[in-house]
Design an enzyme around this catalytic site. Structure first.
Site, PDB file in Angstrom:
ATOM      1  N   PRO A   1      -9.579  -9.660  -4.882  1.00  0.00           N
ATOM      2  CA  PRO A   1      -8.680 -10.807  -5.061  1.00  0.00           C
ATOM      3  C   PRO A   1      -9.038 -11.955  -4.138  1.00  0.00           C
ATOM      4  O   PRO A   1      -9.261 -11.766  -2.940  1.00  0.00           O
ATOM      5  CB  PRO A   1      -7.306 -10.223  -4.700  1.00  0.00           C
ATOM      6  N   THR A   2      -9.106 -13.154  -4.679  1.00  0.00           N
ATOM      7  CA  THR A   2      -9.358 -14.357  -3.886  1.00  0.00           C
ATOM      8  C   THR A   2      -8.487 -15.494  -4.411  1.00  0.00           C
ATOM      9  O   THR A   2      -8.281 -15.631  -5.617  1.00  0.00           O
ATOM     10  CB  THR A   2     -10.835 -14.791  -3.951  1.00  0.00           C
TER      11      THR A   2
ATOM     12  N   SER B   1      -5.307 -12.180  -7.510  1.00  0.00           N
ATOM     13  CA  SER B   1      -4.524 -12.497  -6.320  1.00  0.00           C
ATOM     14  C   SER B   1      -3.090 -12.849  -6.681  1.00  0.00           C
ATOM     15  O   SER B   1      -2.821 -13.472  -7.718  1.00  0.00           O
ATOM     16  CB  SER B   1      -5.164 -13.680  -5.581  1.00  0.00           C
TER      17      SER B   1
ATOM     18  N   GLN C   1      -2.989  -7.892  -6.793  1.00  0.00           N
ATOM     19  CA  GLN C   1      -2.911  -7.786  -5.333  1.00  0.00           C
ATOM     20  C   GLN C   1      -1.546  -8.296  -4.884  1.00  0.00           C
ATOM     21  O   GLN C   1      -1.052  -9.320  -5.373  1.00  0.00           O
ATOM     22  CB  GLN C   1      -4.026  -8.611  -4.692  1.00  0.00           C
TER      23      GLN C   1
ATOM     24  N   TYR D   1       1.122  -9.078  -1.514  1.00  0.00           N
ATOM     25  CA  TYR D   1       1.616  -9.158  -0.140  1.00  0.00           C
ATOM     26  C   TYR D   1       3.130  -8.942  -0.220  1.00  0.00           C
ATOM     27  O   TYR D   1       3.808  -9.630  -0.984  1.00  0.00           O
ATOM     28  CB  TYR D   1       1.381 -10.539   0.470  1.00  0.00           C
TER      29      TYR D   1
ATOM     30  N   THR E   1      -1.912  -5.229   0.114  1.00  0.00           N
ATOM     31  CA  THR E   1      -2.691  -5.666   1.267  1.00  0.00           C
ATOM     32  C   THR E   1      -1.880  -5.431   2.531  1.00  0.00           C
ATOM     33  O   THR E   1      -0.763  -5.945   2.661  1.00  0.00           O
ATOM     34  CB  THR E   1      -3.065  -7.156   1.143  1.00  0.00           C
TER      35      THR E   1
ATOM     36  N   LYS F   1      -5.034  -1.694   0.535  1.00  0.00           N
ATOM     37  CA  LYS F   1      -6.205  -2.465   0.949  1.00  0.00           C
ATOM     38  C   LYS F   1      -6.052  -2.947   2.389  1.00  0.00           C
ATOM     39  O   LYS F   1      -5.020  -3.521   2.744  1.00  0.00           O
ATOM     40  CB  LYS F   1      -6.396  -3.658   0.015  1.00  0.00           C
TER      41      LYS F   1
ATOM     42  N   SER G   1     -11.313  -2.231   4.084  1.00  0.00           N
ATOM     43  CA  SER G   1     -11.518  -3.675   4.072  1.00  0.00           C
ATOM     44  C   SER G   1     -11.095  -4.256   5.411  1.00  0.00           C
ATOM     45  O   SER G   1     -10.136  -3.782   6.030  1.00  0.00           O
ATOM     46  CB  SER G   1     -10.692  -4.324   2.951  1.00  0.00           C
TER      47      SER G   1
ATOM     48  N   HIS H   1     -10.727  -7.685   5.349  1.00  0.00           N
ATOM     49  CA  HIS H   1     -10.302  -8.985   4.825  1.00  0.00           C
ATOM     50  C   HIS H   1     -11.410 -10.031   4.952  1.00  0.00           C
ATOM     51  O   HIS H   1     -11.164 -11.213   5.182  1.00  0.00           O
ATOM     52  CB  HIS H   1      -9.039  -9.471   5.547  1.00  0.00           C
TER      53      HIS H   1
ATOM     54  N   ARG I   1     -11.470 -12.218   8.031  1.00  0.00           N
ATOM     55  CA  ARG I   1     -10.545 -13.352   8.069  1.00  0.00           C
ATOM     56  C   ARG I   1      -9.253 -13.048   8.813  1.00  0.00           C
ATOM     57  O   ARG I   1      -8.384 -13.912   8.922  1.00  0.00           O
ATOM     58  CB  ARG I   1     -10.218 -13.797   6.640  1.00  0.00           C
TER      59      ARG I   1
ATOM     60  N   GLY J   1     -16.680  -6.091   1.676  1.00  0.00           N
ATOM     61  CA  GLY J   1     -17.136  -6.682   2.919  1.00  0.00           C
ATOM     62  C   GLY J   1     -18.639  -6.757   3.062  1.00  0.00           C
ATOM     63  O   GLY J   1     -19.278  -5.771   3.431  1.00  0.00           O
TER      64      GLY J   1
ATOM     65  N   ARG K   1     -23.755  -7.598  -1.100  1.00  0.00           N
ATOM     66  CA  ARG K   1     -24.392  -8.711  -1.800  1.00  0.00           C
ATOM     67  C   ARG K   1     -25.440  -8.282  -2.821  1.00  0.00           C
ATOM     68  O   ARG K   1     -25.917  -9.120  -3.583  1.00  0.00           O
ATOM     69  CB  ARG K   1     -25.068  -9.635  -0.775  1.00  0.00           C
TER      70      ARG K   1
ATOM     71  N   GLY L   1     -16.122  -9.909  -2.820  1.00  0.00           N
ATOM     72  CA  GLY L   1     -15.184 -10.949  -2.447  1.00  0.00           C
ATOM     73  C   GLY L   1     -15.741 -12.343  -2.624  1.00  0.00           C
ATOM     74  O   GLY L   1     -15.444 -13.038  -3.597  1.00  0.00           O
TER      75      GLY L   1
END
Length: 345
Positions: free
Chosen positions: A76-77, A105, A123, A125, A151, A217, A239, A241, A244, A273, A276, A295
Protein backbone atom coordinates in the site's frame (compact mmCIF):
# COMPACT_ATOMS: atom_id res chain seq x y z
CA UNK A 1 18.52 -6.97 -12.51
CA UNK A 2 17.37 -5.74 -15.92
CA UNK A 3 18.48 -2.25 -16.98
CA UNK A 4 14.84 -1.16 -17.10
CA UNK A 5 14.28 -2.14 -13.45
CA UNK A 6 17.55 -0.54 -12.42
CA UNK A 7 16.53 2.77 -14.00
CA UNK A 8 13.03 3.05 -12.55
CA UNK A 9 13.68 5.66 -9.89
CA UNK A 10 15.93 7.84 -12.04
CA UNK A 11 13.33 8.02 -14.80
CA UNK A 12 10.55 8.86 -12.35
CA UNK A 13 12.59 11.65 -10.76
CA UNK A 14 12.82 13.35 -14.15
CA UNK A 15 9.03 13.56 -14.39
CA UNK A 16 7.52 13.93 -10.93
CA UNK A 17 7.06 17.12 -8.94
CA UNK A 18 9.71 17.54 -6.22
CA UNK A 19 7.23 17.21 -3.34
CA UNK A 20 6.02 13.86 -4.74
CA UNK A 21 9.57 12.57 -5.20
CA UNK A 22 10.42 13.60 -1.64
CA UNK A 23 7.32 11.91 -0.24
CA UNK A 24 8.00 8.62 -2.02
CA UNK A 25 11.76 8.49 -1.58
CA UNK A 26 12.42 9.95 1.85
CA UNK A 27 13.09 7.89 4.95
CA UNK A 28 13.04 8.91 8.61
CA UNK A 29 15.83 10.33 10.72
CA UNK A 30 19.23 9.94 9.11
CA UNK A 31 17.63 7.58 6.55
CA UNK A 32 19.97 4.77 7.57
CA UNK A 33 17.24 2.13 7.53
CA UNK A 34 16.05 3.22 4.10
CA UNK A 35 19.58 3.11 2.71
CA UNK A 36 20.39 -0.34 4.15
CA UNK A 37 17.30 -2.05 2.77
CA UNK A 38 18.53 -3.24 -0.60
CA UNK A 39 22.09 -3.89 0.54
CA UNK A 40 20.78 -6.37 3.11
CA UNK A 41 19.26 -8.50 0.35
CA UNK A 42 22.51 -8.41 -1.62
CA UNK A 43 24.30 -9.99 1.35
CA UNK A 44 22.23 -13.18 1.07
CA UNK A 45 24.27 -15.95 -0.54
CA UNK A 46 22.84 -19.00 -2.29
CA UNK A 47 23.77 -22.66 -2.43
CA UNK A 48 21.96 -23.64 -5.64
CA UNK A 49 20.79 -27.12 -6.47
CA UNK A 50 22.16 -28.78 -9.61
CA UNK A 51 21.12 -31.76 -11.70
CA UNK A 52 17.52 -30.60 -11.36
CA UNK A 53 15.01 -30.45 -14.21
CA UNK A 54 14.01 -26.77 -14.54
CA UNK A 55 12.45 -26.68 -18.00
CA UNK A 56 9.13 -25.57 -16.58
CA UNK A 57 9.02 -23.00 -13.77
CA UNK A 58 5.65 -22.34 -12.11
CA UNK A 59 5.40 -19.16 -9.99
CA UNK A 60 1.87 -19.90 -8.75
CA UNK A 61 1.41 -18.88 -5.13
CA UNK A 62 -1.58 -19.02 -2.77
CA UNK A 63 -2.03 -16.13 -0.36
CA UNK A 64 -4.79 -16.40 2.25
CA UNK A 65 -6.67 -18.85 0.08
CA UNK A 66 -6.35 -16.89 -3.17
CA UNK A 67 -4.30 -18.47 -5.96
CA UNK A 68 -2.06 -15.97 -7.72
CA UNK A 69 0.27 -16.30 -10.68
CA UNK A 70 3.31 -14.75 -8.99
CA UNK A 71 4.77 -14.73 -5.45
CA UNK A 72 4.68 -10.97 -5.03
CA UNK A 73 2.20 -8.17 -4.63
CA UNK A 74 2.06 -4.40 -4.50
CA UNK A 75 2.32 -2.84 -1.03
CA UNK A 76 0.00 0.00 0.00
CA UNK A 77 1.21 3.49 -0.91
CA UNK A 78 -0.48 6.87 -0.70
CA UNK A 79 -0.51 9.56 -3.35
CA UNK A 80 -0.78 7.34 -6.40
CA UNK A 81 -2.94 9.84 -8.26
CA UNK A 82 -0.25 12.45 -7.65
CA UNK A 83 2.09 10.18 -9.62
CA UNK A 84 -0.34 9.47 -12.47
CA UNK A 85 -3.93 10.51 -13.05
CA UNK A 86 -5.08 6.88 -13.29
CA UNK A 87 -3.65 6.09 -9.86
CA UNK A 88 -4.93 3.00 -8.07
CA UNK A 89 -7.02 1.63 -10.97
CA UNK A 90 -3.91 1.50 -13.18
CA UNK A 91 -1.97 -0.34 -10.49
CA UNK A 92 -4.80 -2.82 -9.90
CA UNK A 93 -5.37 -3.51 -13.59
CA UNK A 94 -1.68 -4.15 -14.20
CA UNK A 95 -1.49 -6.37 -11.14
CA UNK A 96 -4.54 -8.37 -12.13
CA UNK A 97 -3.16 -8.94 -15.63
CA UNK A 98 0.09 -10.22 -14.10
CA UNK A 99 -1.69 -12.41 -11.56
CA UNK A 100 -0.41 -10.31 -8.65
CA UNK A 101 -2.18 -9.04 -5.56
CA UNK A 102 -2.50 -5.32 -4.76
CA UNK A 103 -2.92 -3.84 -1.29
CA UNK A 104 -4.90 -0.61 -1.42
CA UNK A 105 -4.01 2.14 1.04
CA UNK A 106 -6.64 3.49 3.39
CA UNK A 107 -5.44 6.88 2.09
CA UNK A 108 -6.22 5.92 -1.52
CA UNK A 109 -7.27 8.59 -3.99
CA UNK A 110 -9.86 6.36 -5.70
CA UNK A 111 -13.14 5.33 -4.12
CA UNK A 112 -13.31 1.63 -3.37
CA UNK A 113 -16.49 1.36 -5.45
CA UNK A 114 -14.57 2.61 -8.50
CA UNK A 115 -11.72 0.13 -8.29
CA UNK A 116 -11.52 -2.35 -11.20
CA UNK A 117 -12.09 -6.08 -10.84
CA UNK A 118 -8.86 -7.38 -9.32
CA UNK A 119 -7.59 -9.22 -6.26
CA UNK A 120 -7.00 -6.63 -3.53
CA UNK A 121 -6.67 -6.20 0.21
CA UNK A 122 -7.22 -3.08 2.28
CA UNK A 123 -4.49 -1.57 4.46
CA UNK A 124 -5.82 -0.18 7.74
CA UNK A 125 -4.56 2.25 10.35
CA UNK A 126 -6.73 2.03 13.44
CA UNK A 127 -7.78 5.29 15.11
CA UNK A 128 -7.99 5.86 18.85
CA UNK A 129 -11.76 5.39 18.56
CA UNK A 130 -11.94 2.07 16.73
CA UNK A 131 -15.58 2.55 15.72
CA UNK A 132 -14.55 5.41 13.42
CA UNK A 133 -12.75 2.85 11.23
CA UNK A 134 -15.84 0.72 10.65
CA UNK A 135 -17.43 2.70 7.78
CA UNK A 136 -14.17 2.57 5.81
CA UNK A 137 -13.82 -1.16 6.42
CA UNK A 138 -17.43 -1.88 5.55
CA UNK A 139 -17.16 0.00 2.25
CA UNK A 140 -14.02 -1.91 1.36
CA UNK A 141 -15.62 -5.25 2.13
CA UNK A 142 -18.67 -4.34 0.05
CA UNK A 143 -16.39 -3.31 -2.84
CA UNK A 144 -14.49 -6.60 -2.88
CA UNK A 145 -11.54 -6.44 -0.49
CA UNK A 146 -10.65 -10.01 0.50
CA UNK A 147 -8.37 -9.34 3.49
CA UNK A 148 -7.27 -6.55 5.81
CA UNK A 149 -3.69 -5.48 6.45
CA UNK A 150 -3.30 -3.89 9.88
CA UNK A 151 -0.30 -1.55 9.99
CA UNK A 152 1.15 -1.67 13.50
CA UNK A 153 4.40 0.31 13.31
CA UNK A 154 2.86 3.79 13.17
CA UNK A 155 1.48 4.91 16.54
CA UNK A 156 2.78 8.31 15.41
CA UNK A 157 4.19 9.45 12.07
CA UNK A 158 7.95 9.84 12.25
CA UNK A 159 9.48 13.19 11.47
CA UNK A 160 11.30 13.37 8.18
CA UNK A 161 14.47 15.30 7.31
CA UNK A 162 14.17 19.06 6.80
CA UNK A 163 12.88 19.89 3.35
CA UNK A 164 11.05 16.59 2.91
CA UNK A 165 8.33 16.75 5.54
CA UNK A 166 5.08 14.81 5.45
CA UNK A 167 3.29 18.14 5.89
CA UNK A 168 4.67 19.58 2.66
CA UNK A 169 3.24 16.70 0.65
CA UNK A 170 -0.20 16.69 2.27
CA UNK A 171 -0.39 20.48 2.05
CA UNK A 172 0.36 20.45 -1.67
CA UNK A 173 -1.79 17.54 -2.89
CA UNK A 174 -5.25 17.97 -4.32
CA UNK A 175 -7.68 16.77 -1.60
CA UNK A 176 -9.81 15.19 -4.33
CA UNK A 177 -6.96 12.78 -5.10
CA UNK A 178 -6.22 11.46 -1.60
CA UNK A 179 -8.14 9.96 1.34
CA UNK A 180 -11.41 9.89 -0.59
CA UNK A 181 -12.80 6.87 1.26
CA UNK A 182 -13.11 8.54 4.64
CA UNK A 183 -16.31 10.18 5.78
CA UNK A 184 -16.38 13.95 5.39
CA UNK A 185 -14.90 15.64 8.44
CA UNK A 186 -13.29 12.41 9.66
CA UNK A 187 -9.99 14.06 10.69
CA UNK A 188 -11.80 16.59 12.92
CA UNK A 189 -13.68 13.96 14.92
CA UNK A 190 -12.51 13.17 18.47
CA UNK A 191 -10.64 9.87 18.45
CA UNK A 192 -9.65 10.01 14.77
CA UNK A 193 -5.93 10.29 15.58
CA UNK A 194 -3.83 7.15 15.17
CA UNK A 195 -4.19 4.69 18.03
CA UNK A 196 -1.27 4.60 20.45
CA UNK A 197 -2.80 1.68 22.36
CA UNK A 198 -2.82 -1.04 19.69
CA UNK A 199 -2.81 -4.55 21.08
CA UNK A 200 -3.29 -8.16 20.00
CA UNK A 201 -7.01 -7.83 20.72
CA UNK A 202 -7.31 -5.45 17.74
CA UNK A 203 -6.52 -8.32 15.37
CA UNK A 204 -9.56 -10.24 16.53
CA UNK A 205 -11.70 -7.10 16.52
CA UNK A 206 -10.81 -6.38 12.88
CA UNK A 207 -11.52 -9.96 11.84
CA UNK A 208 -14.84 -9.81 13.64
CA UNK A 209 -16.13 -6.56 12.15
CA UNK A 210 -14.97 -7.41 8.63
CA UNK A 211 -15.36 -11.17 8.39
CA UNK A 212 -11.97 -11.19 6.61
CA UNK A 213 -8.54 -12.63 7.41
CA UNK A 214 -6.10 -10.14 8.91
CA UNK A 215 -2.42 -9.75 8.05
CA UNK A 216 -0.30 -7.73 10.48
CA UNK A 217 2.22 -5.42 8.81
CA UNK A 218 5.23 -3.87 10.50
CA UNK A 219 6.62 -6.82 12.48
CA UNK A 220 10.38 -7.22 12.97
CA UNK A 221 10.64 -9.31 16.15
CA UNK A 222 9.92 -13.05 16.44
CA UNK A 223 8.18 -12.64 19.80
CA UNK A 224 5.84 -10.02 18.33
CA UNK A 225 5.20 -12.28 15.34
CA UNK A 226 4.19 -15.11 17.68
CA UNK A 227 1.85 -12.80 19.61
CA UNK A 228 0.16 -11.80 16.36
CA UNK A 229 -0.40 -15.40 15.31
CA UNK A 230 -1.66 -16.41 18.74
CA UNK A 231 -4.14 -13.51 18.53
CA UNK A 232 -5.53 -14.80 15.24
CA UNK A 233 -3.44 -13.18 12.51
CA UNK A 234 -3.61 -15.12 9.25
CA UNK A 235 -0.28 -13.66 8.14
CA UNK A 236 2.63 -11.69 9.55
CA UNK A 237 4.24 -9.08 7.32
CA UNK A 238 7.88 -8.28 8.04
CA UNK A 239 8.26 -4.58 7.29
CA UNK A 240 9.99 -1.47 8.57
CA UNK A 241 7.72 0.85 6.59
CA UNK A 242 10.36 1.49 3.96
CA UNK A 243 12.57 3.11 6.57
CA UNK A 244 9.92 5.80 7.09
CA UNK A 245 9.22 5.25 10.80
CA UNK A 246 11.86 4.51 13.44
CA UNK A 247 15.30 4.92 11.89
CA UNK A 248 18.11 2.41 12.63
CA UNK A 249 15.75 -0.58 12.86
CA UNK A 250 16.71 -3.94 11.39
CA UNK A 251 16.63 -4.41 7.64
CA UNK A 252 13.77 -6.72 6.79
CA UNK A 253 16.15 -9.22 5.18
CA UNK A 254 17.90 -9.53 8.54
CA UNK A 255 14.67 -9.82 10.54
CA UNK A 256 12.93 -12.33 8.26
CA UNK A 257 14.52 -15.68 9.24
CA UNK A 258 13.73 -15.39 12.96
CA UNK A 259 10.14 -14.37 12.24
CA UNK A 260 9.70 -17.34 9.91
CA UNK A 261 11.01 -19.67 12.60
CA UNK A 262 8.73 -18.19 15.27
CA UNK A 263 5.61 -18.42 13.09
CA UNK A 264 6.27 -21.92 11.78
CA UNK A 265 3.36 -23.40 9.86
CA UNK A 266 0.73 -21.47 11.81
CA UNK A 267 0.49 -18.46 9.47
CA UNK A 268 1.98 -17.06 6.30
CA UNK A 269 4.94 -14.68 6.37
CA UNK A 270 5.42 -11.82 3.91
CA UNK A 271 8.23 -9.30 3.58
CA UNK A 272 8.91 -5.96 1.91
CA UNK A 273 11.70 -3.40 1.93
CA UNK A 274 14.36 -2.85 -0.70
CA UNK A 275 13.26 -5.67 -3.03
CA UNK A 276 14.08 -4.56 -6.56
CA UNK A 277 14.86 -7.64 -8.65
CA UNK A 278 14.04 -11.27 -9.19
CA UNK A 279 17.22 -12.21 -7.34
CA UNK A 280 16.00 -10.23 -4.34
CA UNK A 281 12.71 -12.12 -4.52
CA UNK A 282 14.64 -15.40 -4.62
CA UNK A 283 16.56 -14.30 -1.53
CA UNK A 284 13.32 -13.62 0.35
CA UNK A 285 11.75 -16.91 -0.73
CA UNK A 286 14.91 -18.81 0.19
CA UNK A 287 14.78 -17.32 3.70
CA UNK A 288 11.23 -18.56 4.16
CA UNK A 289 8.89 -15.80 2.97
CA UNK A 290 5.64 -16.96 1.38
CA UNK A 291 5.52 -13.78 -0.72
CA UNK A 292 7.15 -10.39 -1.08
CA UNK A 293 5.57 -6.98 -1.51
CA UNK A 294 6.89 -4.10 -3.58
CA UNK A 295 6.63 -0.58 -2.20
CA UNK A 296 8.45 2.19 -4.05
CA UNK A 297 9.10 0.40 -7.36
CA UNK A 298 5.43 0.26 -8.47
CA UNK A 299 5.11 3.95 -7.65
CA UNK A 300 8.14 4.81 -9.79
CA UNK A 301 6.75 2.58 -12.56
CA UNK A 302 3.34 4.26 -12.31
CA UNK A 303 4.89 7.38 -13.86
CA UNK A 304 4.35 5.50 -17.14
CA UNK A 305 0.78 4.62 -16.22
CA UNK A 306 -0.69 1.14 -16.34
CA UNK A 307 1.84 0.13 -18.98
CA UNK A 308 4.73 1.00 -16.70
CA UNK A 309 3.37 -1.08 -13.84
CA UNK A 310 2.63 -3.93 -16.24
CA UNK A 311 6.21 -3.85 -17.48
CA UNK A 312 7.48 -3.90 -13.88
CA UNK A 313 5.60 -7.15 -13.29
CA UNK A 314 6.82 -8.60 -16.59
CA UNK A 315 10.46 -7.70 -15.98
CA UNK A 316 10.30 -9.09 -12.46
CA UNK A 317 8.71 -12.30 -13.69
CA UNK A 318 11.47 -12.90 -16.23
CA UNK A 319 14.10 -12.02 -13.66
CA UNK A 320 12.72 -14.45 -11.06
CA UNK A 321 12.19 -17.31 -13.51
CA UNK A 322 15.84 -17.07 -14.53
CA UNK A 323 17.00 -16.88 -10.91
CA UNK A 324 14.92 -19.92 -9.94
CA UNK A 325 16.27 -21.95 -12.85
CA UNK A 326 19.83 -21.07 -11.91
CA UNK A 327 19.08 -22.08 -8.32
CA UNK A 328 17.70 -25.44 -9.46
CA UNK A 329 14.12 -24.63 -8.42
CA UNK A 330 10.86 -25.00 -10.30
CA UNK A 331 8.55 -23.28 -7.80
CA UNK A 332 8.80 -20.58 -5.14
CA UNK A 333 8.34 -23.24 -2.48
CA UNK A 334 11.39 -25.16 -3.71
CA UNK A 335 13.49 -22.04 -3.13
CA UNK A 336 13.28 -22.47 0.65
CA UNK A 337 16.68 -23.33 2.03
CA UNK A 338 18.61 -22.25 -1.05
CA UNK A 339 20.08 -19.41 1.02
CA UNK A 340 23.41 -20.70 2.33
CA UNK A 341 23.78 -17.89 4.85
CA UNK A 342 21.30 -15.49 6.45
CA UNK A 343 22.04 -11.85 5.70
CA UNK A 344 24.69 -10.37 7.95
CA UNK A 345 23.45 -7.73 10.43
Amino acid sequence: MSPWLAGLEARAREVLAPHVVDYVATGAGEQLTRDEAHDAWTRVRFAPHVLREVTSVDLTTTLLGRELTVPWGVAPTSGQREVHADGEPAVLRAGAAAGALTVVSSNAGTRFEDLPEAPWWLQVYLPADRTLAQPLIERAVAAGASALVLTVDTPVVSRKPAGASEASFWDLVDPARVRVNFDEGYAERPGSEKATDLGPHDIGWLAGVSGLPVAVKGVLRPDDARRCVDAGAAAVWVSNHGGRQLDRVLPTATALPAVVEAVGADAQVYVDGGIRSGTDVLAALSLGADAVFLGRSPVWALVEGEGGVARLHDELRRDLVEALRLAGCRTPREARGVAALPPAP
